[in-house]
Design a protein around this motif. Sequence first.
Motif, PDB file in Angstrom:
ATOM      1  N   GLY A   3       0.783  -1.092   0.020  1.00 23.04           N
ATOM      2  CA  GLY A   3       0.006  -0.047  -0.147  1.00 23.04           C
ATOM      3  C   GLY A   3       0.815   1.330   0.088  1.00 23.04           C
ATOM      4  O   GLY A   3       0.423   2.443  -0.058  1.00 23.04           O
ATOM      5  N   GLU A   4       2.156   1.147  -0.080  1.00 25.67           N
ATOM      6  CA  GLU A   4       3.109   2.350  -0.107  1.00 25.67           C
ATOM      7  C   GLU A   4       3.250   2.803  -1.593  1.00 25.67           C
ATOM      8  O   GLU A   4       3.383   1.830  -2.332  1.00 25.67           O
ATOM      9  CB  GLU A   4       4.149   2.001   0.555  1.00 25.67           C
ATOM     10  CG  GLU A   4       4.219   1.756   2.184  1.00 25.67           C
ATOM     11  CD  GLU A   4       3.802   2.927   3.044  1.00 25.67           C
ATOM     12  OE1 GLU A   4       4.142   3.996   2.695  1.00 25.67           O
ATOM     13  OE2 GLU A   4       3.029   2.583   3.867  1.00 25.67           O
ATOM     14  N   ARG A   5       3.388   3.948  -1.693  1.00 30.87           N
ATOM     15  CA  ARG A   5       3.753   4.590  -2.998  1.00 30.87           C
ATOM     16  C   ARG A   5       4.855   4.080  -3.531  1.00 30.87           C
ATOM     17  O   ARG A   5       6.148   4.282  -2.631  1.00 30.87           O
ATOM     18  CB  ARG A   5       3.498   6.008  -3.052  1.00 30.87           C
ATOM     19  CG  ARG A   5       2.019   6.569  -2.999  1.00 30.87           C
ATOM     20  CD  ARG A   5       1.935   8.019  -3.091  1.00 30.87           C
ATOM     21  NE  ARG A   5       2.985   9.006  -3.904  1.00 30.87           N
ATOM     22  CZ  ARG A   5       2.884  10.192  -4.330  1.00 30.87           C
ATOM     23  NH1 ARG A   5       1.894  10.771  -3.652  1.00 30.87           N
ATOM     24  NH2 ARG A   5       3.772  10.542  -4.936  1.00 30.87           N
ATOM     25  N   MET A   6       5.484   3.778  -4.629  1.00 30.81           N
ATOM     26  CA  MET A   6       6.551   3.277  -4.973  1.00 30.81           C
ATOM     27  C   MET A   6       7.643   4.695  -5.629  1.00 30.81           C
ATOM     28  O   MET A   6       8.128   4.423  -6.652  1.00 30.81           O
ATOM     29  CB  MET A   6       6.455   2.181  -6.346  1.00 30.81           C
ATOM     30  CG  MET A   6       5.645   1.111  -5.592  1.00 30.81           C
ATOM     31  SD  MET A   6       5.898  -0.408  -7.024  1.00 30.81           S
ATOM     32  CE  MET A   6       4.763   0.096  -8.087  1.00 30.81           C
ATOM     33  N   SER A   7       8.019   5.144  -4.709  1.00 32.49           N
ATOM     34  CA  SER A   7       8.922   6.333  -4.701  1.00 32.49           C
ATOM     35  C   SER A   7      10.458   5.606  -4.996  1.00 32.49           C
ATOM     36  O   SER A   7      10.455   4.426  -4.728  1.00 32.49           O
ATOM     37  CB  SER A   7       8.950   7.391  -3.529  1.00 32.49           C
ATOM     38  OG  SER A   7       9.453   6.496  -2.614  1.00 32.49           O
ATOM     39  N   ASP A   8      11.211   6.353  -5.433  1.00 34.91           N
ATOM     40  CA  ASP A   8      12.655   5.486  -5.595  1.00 34.91           C
ATOM     41  C   ASP A   8      13.068   5.257  -4.081  1.00 34.91           C
ATOM     42  O   ASP A   8      13.790   4.164  -3.962  1.00 34.91           O
ATOM     43  CB  ASP A   8      13.745   6.736  -5.959  1.00 34.91           C
ATOM     44  CG  ASP A   8      13.612   7.046  -7.585  1.00 34.91           C
ATOM     45  OD1 ASP A   8      12.762   6.216  -8.241  1.00 34.91           O
ATOM     46  OD2 ASP A   8      14.329   7.899  -8.155  1.00 34.91           O
ATOM     47  N   GLY A   9      12.786   5.986  -3.076  1.00 32.33           N
ATOM     48  CA  GLY A   9      13.243   5.686  -1.788  1.00 32.33           C
ATOM     49  C   GLY A   9      12.594   4.318  -1.063  1.00 32.33           C
ATOM     50  O   GLY A   9      13.211   3.495  -0.690  1.00 32.33           O
ATOM     51  N   ARG A  10      11.433   4.180  -1.549  1.00 33.76           N
ATOM     52  CA  ARG A  10      10.731   2.965  -1.189  1.00 33.76           C
ATOM     53  C   ARG A  10      11.190   1.848  -2.181  1.00 33.76           C
ATOM     54  O   ARG A  10      11.278   0.685  -1.455  1.00 33.76           O
ATOM     55  CB  ARG A  10       8.925   3.022  -1.434  1.00 33.76           C
ATOM     56  CG  ARG A  10       8.191   1.854  -1.219  1.00 33.76           C
ATOM     57  CD  ARG A  10       8.179   1.651   0.207  1.00 33.76           C
ATOM     58  NE  ARG A  10       7.337   0.633   0.295  1.00 33.76           N
ATOM     59  CZ  ARG A  10       6.962  -0.215   1.449  1.00 33.76           C
ATOM     60  NH1 ARG A  10       7.799   0.194   2.516  1.00 33.76           N
ATOM     61  NH2 ARG A  10       6.380  -1.158   1.649  1.00 33.76           N
ATOM     62  N   LEU A  11      11.090   2.010  -3.294  1.00 30.67           N
ATOM     63  CA  LEU A  11      11.796   0.980  -4.213  1.00 30.67           C
ATOM     64  C   LEU A  11      13.116   0.597  -3.954  1.00 30.67           C
ATOM     65  O   LEU A  11      13.516  -0.764  -3.703  1.00 30.67           O
ATOM     66  CB  LEU A  11      12.013   1.303  -5.443  1.00 30.67           C
ATOM     67  CG  LEU A  11      10.610   1.377  -6.326  1.00 30.67           C
ATOM     68  CD1 LEU A  11      10.895   2.186  -7.620  1.00 30.67           C
ATOM     69  CD2 LEU A  11       9.837   0.131  -6.552  1.00 30.67           C
ATOM     70  N   LYS A  12      13.998   1.278  -3.463  1.00 36.97           N
ATOM     71  CA  LYS A  12      15.335   1.275  -2.834  1.00 36.97           C
ATOM     72  C   LYS A  12      15.297   0.204  -1.776  1.00 36.97           C
ATOM     73  O   LYS A  12      15.939  -0.762  -1.334  1.00 36.97           O
ATOM     74  CB  LYS A  12      16.098   2.553  -2.637  1.00 36.97           C
ATOM     75  CG  LYS A  12      17.503   2.236  -1.869  1.00 36.97           C
ATOM     76  CD  LYS A  12      18.021   3.457  -1.494  1.00 36.97           C
ATOM     77  CE  LYS A  12      17.086   4.179  -0.553  1.00 36.97           C
ATOM     78  NZ  LYS A  12      17.375   5.198   0.409  1.00 36.97           N
ATOM     79  N   ASP A  13      14.539   0.741  -0.900  1.00 37.39           N
ATOM     80  CA  ASP A  13      14.271   0.036   0.682  1.00 37.39           C
ATOM     81  C   ASP A  13      13.568  -1.513   0.298  1.00 37.39           C
ATOM     82  O   ASP A  13      14.106  -2.631   0.858  1.00 37.39           O
ATOM     83  CB  ASP A  13      13.168   0.710   1.584  1.00 37.39           C
ATOM     84  CG  ASP A  13      13.744   1.949   1.916  1.00 37.39           C
ATOM     85  OD1 ASP A  13      14.960   2.043   2.122  1.00 37.39           O
ATOM     86  OD2 ASP A  13      13.004   2.747   2.468  1.00 37.39           O
ATOM     87  N   ARG A  14      12.690  -1.574  -0.668  1.00 34.10           N
ATOM     88  CA  ARG A  14      12.219  -2.951  -0.890  1.00 34.10           C
ATOM     89  C   ARG A  14      13.291  -3.947  -1.484  1.00 34.10           C
ATOM     90  O   ARG A  14      13.398  -5.062  -1.188  1.00 34.10           O
ATOM     91  CB  ARG A  14      11.057  -2.947  -1.763  1.00 34.10           C
ATOM     92  CG  ARG A  14       9.818  -2.142  -1.151  1.00 34.10           C
ATOM     93  CD  ARG A  14       9.047  -3.064  -0.067  1.00 34.10           C
ATOM     94  NE  ARG A  14       8.836  -4.566  -0.212  1.00 34.10           N
ATOM     95  CZ  ARG A  14       7.657  -4.769  -0.909  1.00 34.10           C
ATOM     96  NH1 ARG A  14       6.820  -3.901  -0.977  1.00 34.10           N
ATOM     97  NH2 ARG A  14       7.433  -6.121  -1.183  1.00 34.10           N
ATOM     98  N   LEU A  15      14.154  -3.378  -2.495  1.00 32.62           N
ATOM     99  CA  LEU A  15      15.171  -4.080  -3.072  1.00 32.62           C
ATOM    100  C   LEU A  15      16.214  -4.490  -2.088  1.00 32.62           C
ATOM    101  O   LEU A  15      16.845  -5.556  -2.324  1.00 32.62           O
ATOM    102  CB  LEU A  15      15.816  -3.493  -4.289  1.00 32.62           C
ATOM    103  CG  LEU A  15      16.811  -4.155  -5.246  1.00 32.62           C
ATOM    104  CD1 LEU A  15      16.087  -5.298  -5.654  1.00 32.62           C
ATOM    105  CD2 LEU A  15      17.289  -3.388  -6.263  1.00 32.62           C
TER     106      LEU A  15
END
Length: 184
Positions: free
Chosen positions: A112-124
């Motif tokens: 449910g979180e927006r896929m900002s660069d920061g979010r994508l970085k954290d997920r990867l």
Amino acid sequence: MEDYASKIASIKGQIQQYKDEFAVLTDRIVGNDLEKDDFYFLAALDRAIHLIDGFLWMLEKRNITCAGALLRLQIDNCLRVCAPYIAKNREDVINTIIYEDKRLNRLPDDQGERMSDGRLKDRLAEKYPEVKSVYEKCSGFIHLSDIAFYQTVNKMDQDGISLSVGGELPARYNDTLISLAQAY
């Protein structure tokens, strides 16, 4: 300088192997029929191959600014390859490269979180923890930062500072270039 050349040669060979593997993967994706998803991943592969070409050239030229920026761009490419797998709606992610008005950073992931660069970085980074620190360090090559300033410094001591703007990169940065190549 010879030490740099010998160290970087084997790393460049490894990076070239990635490019070769990407070309094989491209052939496998194309196959007999193409799906909408394939266009997304083919665009990422094409971008990855071109980024490798530029990165290898920058290592050869010892251009630390561009090498660092290209590594960061390759990480961004990886983030976007990861996005369809963690998206709430995979097709919405695929559509971001097809339709101008679609933006990845406005789409939610499966949590449910927006896929900002920061979010994508954290997920990867959940799977590849080293991504986080490399991304952060390479951000200094994207934005005007302390990295840009210290590259201009030839010598600094209590008597003053000697600067070089646009000159040849001092040998003391060879280890940084090698680290960039290893991270790639």
